[in-house]
Design a protein around this motif. Structure first.
Motif: not given
Length: 260
Positions: A178-189, A191-194, A209-216
């Motif tokens: 379930e986690l594997i299948e949800a990975e893309t939606s978790i990343i998108d959520h 990065n866009s909302d949190h 260091e402060p930067s534009k960090w994104r989940m990948c």
């Protein structure tokens, strides 16, 4: 890259997987022989090689959720042509960055075989981790390769070395589909909302260091982030197997970071 600091309560296998999940690149060793490629092949060939020799090279890497390594390689590269003749390949992950004495740091050597595969999910995972690779991912001569681990040699510093079978080394993900299948939606959520949560964990918990960090990327053992230049990783306190558990773990990490 900062010194990797694994959880002191982790097993040696967990520490080794953590080291590999931090890595953005790995060294591979293939067999170069005199008949691997013709003299008129792109890039030419080693003209004085009359028998077989080990050939070391470097490439970007991304791990699947169970810690299986994948690389995107050009079929024209010497290492790819070497593997077409003999798929037996060695792979080295270097975790010695940040140590005054590099030999005091950890590293993981894998023994196994490399083969070309078609895996859209893993290709997407690779490109999310290495966005710049999208520039050549569509080239006809580039392919995704999977490394099938036979055995792993874990080195944690001086006098800390053990061999581990692939069965014991790989993470069992049978309960994590379930986690594997949800990975893309978790990343998108995330990065866009949190993005604020990602930033506070990066700066307060990971001391980045402060930067534009994104989940990948996210897997049962933790999640990956980057700012376009630097990659980092934040481990979970316990395995997560689905989106709900991942959310709870991320909320907890965010609260801890904001309270620090």
């Amino acid at each position: 890259m900062k010194k990797i600091k694994p959880n002191p309560n982790s097993s040696e296998i967990e520490k080794a997987r953590n080291l590999m999940r931090w890595a953005t690149k790995a060294y591979i060793a293939t067999e170069l022989s005199s008949n691997t490629k013709p003299p008129d092949a792109p890039g030419g060939k080693a003209t004085t090689v009359e028998d077989s020799h080990p050939y070391a090279s470097l490439s970007l890497v991304a791990l699947d959720h169970n810690a299986t390594p994948y690389m995107m390689l050009s079929d024209l590269a010497d290492h790819s042509q070497n593997m077409a003749q003999n798929p037996k390949t060695g792979m080295l992950f270097d975790g010695t960055a940040g140590y005054r004495d590099p030999l005091a740091g950890g590293r993981v050597t894998l023994i196994g075989t490399m083969q070309k595969v078609n895996n859209d999910r893993m290709l997407q995972r690779f490109l999310t981790r290495h966005p710049a690779s999208k520039l050549y991912a569509g080239f006809k001569d580039f392919s995704l390769y999977r490394y099938d681990i036979q055995e792993a040699h874990l080195i944690g510093g001086f006098a800390k070395a053990i061999w581990v079978s692939a069965k014991d080394f790989r993470l069992d993900c049978t309960k994590s589909q379930e986690l594997i299948e949800a990975e893309t939606s978790i990343i998108d959520h995330m990065n866009s909302d949190h993005s604020d949560a990602i930033s506070v964990i990066a700066e307060k918990t990971l001391q980045l260091e402060p930067s534009k960090w994104r989940m990948c990327g996210i897997d049962p053992e933790g999640w990956d982030l980057h700012n376009g230049h630097i990659h980092a990783r934040c481990s979970f306190d316990q395995l997560v197997t689905n989106a709900s558990e991942a959310r709870n773990a991320l909320v907890s990490q965010t609260k801890q970071a904001r309270a620090s």
